[in-house]
Write a protein that holds these residues in place. Structure first.
Motif, mmCIF file in Angstrom:
data_model
loop_
_atom_site.group_PDB
_atom_site.id
_atom_site.type_symbol
_atom_site.label_atom_id
_atom_site.label_comp_id
_atom_site.label_asym_id
_atom_site.label_seq_id
_atom_site.Cartn_x
_atom_site.Cartn_y
_atom_site.Cartn_z
ATOM 1 N N TRP A 39 67.231 11.053 33.613
ATOM 2 C CA TRP A 39 67.532 12.067 32.598
ATOM 3 C C TRP A 39 66.804 11.775 31.285
ATOM 4 N N LEU A 42 64.043 13.752 29.850
ATOM 5 C CA LEU A 42 64.033 15.021 30.574
ATOM 6 C C LEU A 42 64.265 16.202 29.629
ATOM 7 N N ALA A 43 65.261 16.029 28.758
ATOM 8 C CA ALA A 43 65.558 17.110 27.814
ATOM 9 C C ALA A 43 64.328 17.418 26.974
ATOM 10 N N VAL A 46 61.852 19.186 29.061
ATOM 11 C CA VAL A 46 62.203 20.578 29.301
ATOM 12 C C VAL A 46 61.860 21.421 28.082
ATOM 13 N N GLN A 53 62.817 27.968 27.074
ATOM 14 C CA GLN A 53 64.138 27.423 26.771
ATOM 15 C C GLN A 53 64.462 27.565 25.289
ATOM 16 N N ARG A 56 64.913 31.131 24.551
ATOM 17 C CA ARG A 56 66.137 31.689 25.072
ATOM 18 C C ARG A 56 67.317 31.335 24.157
ATOM 19 N N ASP A 691 71.957 31.239 34.542
ATOM 20 C CA ASP A 691 72.006 30.044 35.386
ATOM 21 C C ASP A 691 73.061 30.184 36.468
ATOM 22 N N ALA A 692 74.262 30.627 36.044
ATOM 23 C CA ALA A 692 75.358 30.723 37.016
ATOM 24 C C ALA A 692 75.000 31.710 38.127
ATOM 25 N N LEU A 694 72.002 32.587 39.110
ATOM 26 C CA LEU A 694 70.942 32.021 39.945
ATOM 27 C C LEU A 694 71.473 30.936 40.875
ATOM 28 N N ARG A 695 72.367 30.115 40.306
ATOM 29 C CA ARG A 695 72.971 29.064 41.144
ATOM 30 C C ARG A 695 73.710 29.683 42.321
ATOM 31 N N ARG A 698 71.280 30.947 44.831
ATOM 32 C CA ARG A 698 70.675 29.870 45.628
ATOM 33 C C ARG A 698 71.669 29.325 46.647
ATOM 34 N N GLU B 262 76.664 21.278 34.724
ATOM 35 C CA GLU B 262 76.495 22.570 34.086
ATOM 36 C C GLU B 262 77.025 22.475 32.663
ATOM 37 N N LEU B 267 75.672 12.523 29.087
ATOM 38 C CA LEU B 267 75.646 11.696 30.284
ATOM 39 C C LEU B 267 75.688 10.227 29.889
ATOM 40 N N ILE B 276 73.092 10.044 26.917
ATOM 41 C CA ILE B 276 72.011 10.975 26.611
ATOM 42 C C ILE B 276 72.585 12.383 26.639
ATOM 43 N N ASP B 277 72.208 13.201 25.673
ATOM 44 C CA ASP B 277 72.706 14.572 25.585
ATOM 45 C C ASP B 277 71.794 15.493 26.386
ATOM 46 N N VAL B 278 72.430 16.249 27.228
ATOM 47 C CA VAL B 278 71.656 17.136 28.104
ATOM 48 C C VAL B 278 72.353 18.498 28.150
ATOM 49 N N LEU B 282 69.866 25.705 34.375
ATOM 50 C CA LEU B 282 69.130 25.705 35.632
ATOM 51 C C LEU B 282 67.731 25.113 35.460
ATOM 52 N N THR B 284 66.855 22.807 33.379
ATOM 53 C CA THR B 284 66.967 21.351 33.285
ATOM 54 C C THR B 284 67.169 20.736 34.668
ATOM 55 N N ALA B 287 64.042 20.809 36.492
ATOM 56 C CA ALA B 287 63.143 19.754 35.998
ATOM 57 C C ALA B 287 63.575 18.391 36.532
ATOM 58 N N TYR B 288 64.886 18.179 36.580
ATOM 59 C CA TYR B 288 65.407 16.924 37.126
ATOM 60 C C TYR B 288 64.978 16.745 38.574
ATOM 61 N N ARG B 291 61.438 15.879 38.763
ATOM 62 C CA ARG B 291 61.223 14.489 38.353
ATOM 63 C C ARG B 291 61.677 13.525 39.449
#
Lengths: 710, 334
Positions: A39, A42-43, A46, A53, A56, A691-692, A694-695, A698, B262, B267, B276-278, B282, B284, B287-288, B291
């Motif tokens: 993680w 990652l943020a 992104v 993002q 949005r 997101d919800a 799309l989730r 999927r 979600e 985390l 870490i703040d995340v 979707l 993210t 991307a995870y 990765r």
């Protein structure tokens, strides 16, 4: 852009609150994970790799700010202005007469008229006041002088159709009263202009007619008369008159129903603007309610079109009960009296001299007399039957005789006295009468001089009793048409048969109903089942007035038994029967006759029925009329820019155009703003829940794929 | 050999099976609900009745190819260096002419070489990651690792190889006594049962280096780990540089493969306590996943370069599928 409530823009102060909330952000939920290794960064990745993002999030924030701003804007009620098309004080008259139920325009003329009136309000100037008048049989103000258009719309929507003849004159008179208080008034009349009664009331304001209805919408046939005739041979005939108010001939079928049984059908073809009469004989004797319906053409003719007005296609009639009443006349014999009595329907007249009474009064068939008339004589013992005493020579239980009156005048008559209905005594002269004292149980029907009654009636010991203080032959009454009517009314009350109206009642007309003896009042049930209890206004009153005749159909009035009164009546009946000496021969039983006479003479529990029918050719003529008939009653409208012109019929027009200082009409913009807010909310929702969704998609597709693979 | 030589006393007391017949059918149960024959030091929550049944089935199915055992071990031996004849094979160019069977050549006039069973002593070392991160996930990664180690170890024992378990925790590796023979299966299970996640952070590189130093001779090293270490690639390099053949079983739980996260989250690392703040939207999560895939791919490529075998596993893979499909497909098992 102007605002109706600019203070509401203070709602924009919520914008900083939204910004503050966005800056403060929400508290994050702590979640334990095996490792933050994957993680990390990652943020940042992104954010860096997907500019969307950032965009949005910014878009959500901007949308929220925009929504707050729009809501504040909406609360401030922005509007645009345009020249007003109506006066500042508007009187809206909505015609609710029976013809407005015609269905040539959807849903019907009244519905279209209400909608037209509501639509017309758009041209009302800012701050304009509206009064709404419902024009039915009489005018009724629904709302007056309000600038709350929502309330006005609600008032117009609340107007319901009536089944009566409309009178716009009454409504115009009201409108005139409202208009003269204002310098800038206008009258809007939402009507079909099919005027049963053309109004003549002038209004000191312009009248604009919002005419509804198809100009060719005259297709209507109506039942305009219905009568039931009972012949002496106990057969009954029904007379129906049907009018074709259309410009084309029409074929219609008349159905006669008796107590929900189809008795007879007739197919008739009626010329345009003509009537056709149908007489149906041999109506069964057991039918008590007749229901006549006008239906479309022949049953086999499926192409026949129904007419446009349904309420005049049905009529009701109450068949009067047929039973012979036995009337005994005891006296020396008065040919005038006997002749008048012999013409009473459904009655048989018997005569005895005073000497033959009571021995000769015993009936062979075991029944009792329905009425005994003592003319110039009073028996020592009064029978327990309804009694009409004519010029009693001596005092008795029927009343005290204190002397004689010579040429007595008739005092002022009561207007609501049922015995005097249709009786004109204005030219009656009486030569000689007994001077009577009014007993406690009676009411004066024909007052004489100095309180001495010339005719009184009441319930004596539970028995209907009346006393006429003079012999008819001692007056010129037998020579007048009032005599048989008076006798019919009098015997009708004594026999208990005149409680109900004998003819059909017009919608909206009040009905005077006689409360049967021993009853406290009447329980009247309308055709729709709504019931009301009516009690006489004064103690001892015998009539009640029913005014809710605003529906077509059969009304049923049931006597309300008064526990105390009925008990007393029964007790008094028994007490009066007890002292009656039995007949010497024992062949007749006065006691039995008393109970039978009471039961047959006045049936306190029998319901009273009457019918309310339209029977109005003018109202059934539904072809819309010209607007000018109404518009000419108002003041002429001043053309824009003109300094003045003579009024058409409403008098000279004002030299100053009242529209000059009239505010503009306002069109508030809330609808597009609300739509904008809804669109904004949808966009925000979809962004937030993208997101919800799309989730979920999927998950579903993944499951389907796995199922397919398996 | 005495009873204490590799056999558990209570196993002998149970006496239901011989050493070579594997674990008994788990029918009889003790008062605490676990199979009566199961030694007390075997954790019944890890090696439950279902697992033992699977192990029993594994033995039956592995009986024919048991001599093949772990192929990794077999590939490293010198064929024909033993004395026990195994089979013939047609001569191929380059074969040692000394192995030609001259009698067959004389009789059939065809060239055959003789094959012999190798007798090299192969040690299978199972390196089990005992870091705290292994104790997380649903299903539990450590439990999955223990079961996989038990299954593989059992196959090794059944192949008459030496099996040693070494636990990586903290900065060191704790190596257990090497076991040989299928009769030591319960000891193996007991050793695995005794393993628990280390408290505090684990330096996997240091621990792996320590474990590598404990290796003796050639053999097979099976590393079972989630490799959640910033320098996990160095672990593979360290272990691959030994004389043993390396098999890396990379174990991750479904939660890690597809995080059901979600919203706005903080985390917290269970091992280090770092946070870490995340914002787990979707994008993210996608991307995870990307990765994660790249991370695993880097291990696969590294393993390929170092002639090691890399197998990535999810803890929701059933043991049967792991042994009979997944490891065979990846050519870990013959």
């Amino acid at each position: 852009m102007p605002f109706a409530s600019p203070l509401a823009l203070l709602g924009l102060l919520f914008v900083p609150a939204v910004v503050a909330m966005y800056l403060l952000r929400l508290r994050r939920t702590e979640t334990i994970v095996p490792s933050t290794l994957l993680w990390q960064r990652l943020a940042a990745d992104v954010e860096a790799n997907a500019p969307w993002q950032k965009l949005r999030r910014s878009l959500l924030f901007l949308l929220q700010l925009l929504l707050v701003a729009i809501l504040a804007f909406l609360a401030a009620r922005p509007f645009v202005e345009r020249p007003a098309g109506l006066a500042r004080d508007l009187v809206v008259i909505v015609d609710t007469s029976a013809s407005m139920a015609a269905t040539d325009v959807p849903p019907d003329r009244l519905g279209a008229a209400k909608q037209a009136a509501i639509d017309a309000l758009k041209d009302l100037p800012s701050g304009g006041k509206v009064s709404v008048i419902e024009a039915g049989r009489t005018a009724r103000i629904v709302t007056t002088g309000t600038s709350d258009l929502g309330r006005v719309r609600q008032a117009i929507e609340s107007i319901r159709p009536t089944v009566s003849r409309g009178d716009l004159g009454d409504a115009l008179a009201l409108a005139q009263q409202l208009a003269i208080q204002s310098g800038d008034a206008e009258v809007l009349v939402a009507t079909d202009a099919a005027l049963a009664v053309p109004p003549t009331t002038k209004v000191d304001a312009p009248i604009r007619v919002l005419r509804v209805g198809d100009a060719r919408g005259s297709r209507n046939q109506a039942i305009v008369a219905l009568a039931v005739r009972t012949s002496p041979t106990l057969t009954r005939s029904v007379f129906v008159s049907v009018a074709n108010l259309d410009l084309e001939s029409a074929t219609r079928r008349v159905e006669v129903w008796g107590d929900d049984r189809l008795l007879e059908t007739r197919t008739i073809t009626i010329d345009p603007q003509a009537r056709a009469d149908v007489i149906i004989d041999d109506v069964p004797a057991d039918a008590s309610i007749l229901d006549v319906r006008l239906v479309a053409g022949d049953a086999a003719d499926t192409t026949a079109r129904p007419d446009l007005l349904a309420i005049d296609d049905r009529a009701w009639a109450v068949v009067p009960p047929v039973r012979d009443r036995n009337i005994l006349l005891v006296g020396p014999g008065d040919p005038y009296l006997e002749t008048a009595l012999s013409y009473l329907p459904n009655s048989r007249l018997f005569g005895l001299t005073p000497a033959e009474y009571p021995a000769g009064a015993v009936r062979k068939d075991g029944t009792s007399w329905d009425l005994i008339i003592f003319e110039g004589t009073v028996p020592a013992t009064l029978p327990s039957t309804p009694i009409l005493a004519i010029a009693p020579p001596t005092s008795s239980g029927l009343g005290e005789v204190t002397g004689t009156l010579t040429n007595p005048g008739i005092a002022t008559l009561g207007t609501d006295e049922p015995i005097l209905r249709y009786v004109d005594l204005s030219t009656t002269h009486i030569a000689k009468a007994q001077k009577m004292t009014l007993p406690a149980w009676a009411r004066t029907v024909i007052p004489g001089p100095k309180g001495a009654p010339l005719l009184y009636s009441g319930v004596r010991a539970g028995l209907p009793t009346a006393v006429l203080a003079f012999e008819p032959r001692q007056s010129d009454l037998p020579l007048e048409v009032a005599f048989p009517i008076l006798l019919a009314n009098l015997t009708g009350e004594l026999l208990g048969g005149s409680a109900a109206p004998t003819t059909a009642v017009k919608p909206g007309d009040p009905v005077v109903l006689t409360v049967p003896a021993g009853a406290a009042g009447l329980h009247v049930v309308a055709p729709d089942g709504n019931a009301v209890d009516l009690l006489p206004g004064a103690a001892g009153g015998l009539t009640v007035t029913y005014t809710r005749t605003d529906q077509l159909g059969i009304y049923v009035a049931t006597p309300i038994a008064a526990p105390a009164a009925s008990g007393a009546a029964g007790a008094s009946a028994r007490s009066s029967a007890a002292p009656s000496p039995p007949a010497a021969s024992g062949a007749a039983s006065p006691a039995a006759g008393a109970s039978g006479g009471l039961g047959q003479g006045v049936d306190a529990s029998a319901p009273i029925r009457f019918a309310v029918d339209l029977f109005d050719v003018d109202e059934s003529a539904i072809a819309p009329g010209p607007n000018r008939v109404l518009e000419d009653l108002g003041k002429a409208r001043i053309a824009p820019g003109a300094s003045g012109e003579p009024g058409a019929s409403g008098g000279p027009a004002a030299a100053i155009d009242p529209a000059a200082g009239r505010p503009n009409a306002r069109d508030e913009l809330w609808i597009p703003i609300v739509l904008l807010v809804l669109v904004g909310l949808c966009v925000e929702w979809s962004l937030y829940h993208r997101d919800a969704v799309l989730r979920m998609w999927r998950r579903v597709t993944g499951r389907l794929r796995r199922t397919g693979g398996a | 050999m005495t009873m204490t030589d590799g056999r558990e006393p209570d196993r002998a007391a149970a006496g239901a099976r011989t050493a070579t017949s594997g674990p008994p059918a788990p029918a009889a149960k003790g008062p605490d609900g676990k199979p009566a024959f199961l030694p007390s030091d075997v954790d019944p929550t890890v090696f439950d009745e279902t697992f033992l049944r699977q192990l029993e089935r594994l033995l039956l199915l592995m009986r024919a190819p048991v001599r093949g055992g772990l192929k990794g071990g077999r590939r490293s031996v010198k064929r024909g260096q033993s004395v026990e004849f195994a089979d013939y094979r047609e001569y191929a160019l380059g074969d040692d002419l000394r192995q030609l069977d001259w009698n067959v050549l004389a009789r059939l006039e065809k060239l055959f070489v003789k094959l012999f069973i190798e007798e090299e002593d192969v040690t299978i070392t199972i390196l089990l990651d005992g870091s705290k991160s292994m104790a997380s996930g649903r299903p539990d990664k450590l439990q999955f690792a223990k079961r996989a180690a038990a299954a593989l170890g059992y196959i090794g024992l059944a192949s008459e190889d030496k099996v040693a378990v070494s636990v990586l925790g903290g900065r060191s590796a704790r190596r257990r006594t090497a076991l040989r023979g299928s009769g030591r299966v319960f000891r193996l299970l007991a050793d695995l049962s005794a393993i628990s996640a280390a408290e505090g952070p684990t330096d996997l590189v240091a621990a792996a280096r320590h474990a590598a130093a404990q290796l003796t001779g050639r053999g097979v090293v099976i590393l079972i780990s989630d490799l959640l270490d910033p320098a996990a690639d160095r672990i593979i390099r360290e272990l691959a540089s030994t004389r043993s053949e390396l098999i890396v079983l990379h174990v991750l739980s479904p939660d890690e493969l597809d995080p059901p996260l979600e919203g706005d989250l903080r985390l917290v690392d269970v091992e280090t306590g770092e946070s870490i703040d995340v914002t787990a939207d979707l994008a993210t999560i996608d991307a995870y996943r990307g990765r994660l895939a790249a991370w695993k791919e880097s291990f696969a490529q590294l393993a390929a370069r170092r002639q090691a075998t890399y197998v990535d596993l999810s803890t929701d893979v059933p043991l049967n599928e792991l042994i009979f499909a997944e490891l065979r497909r990846r050519r870990v098992l013959g």
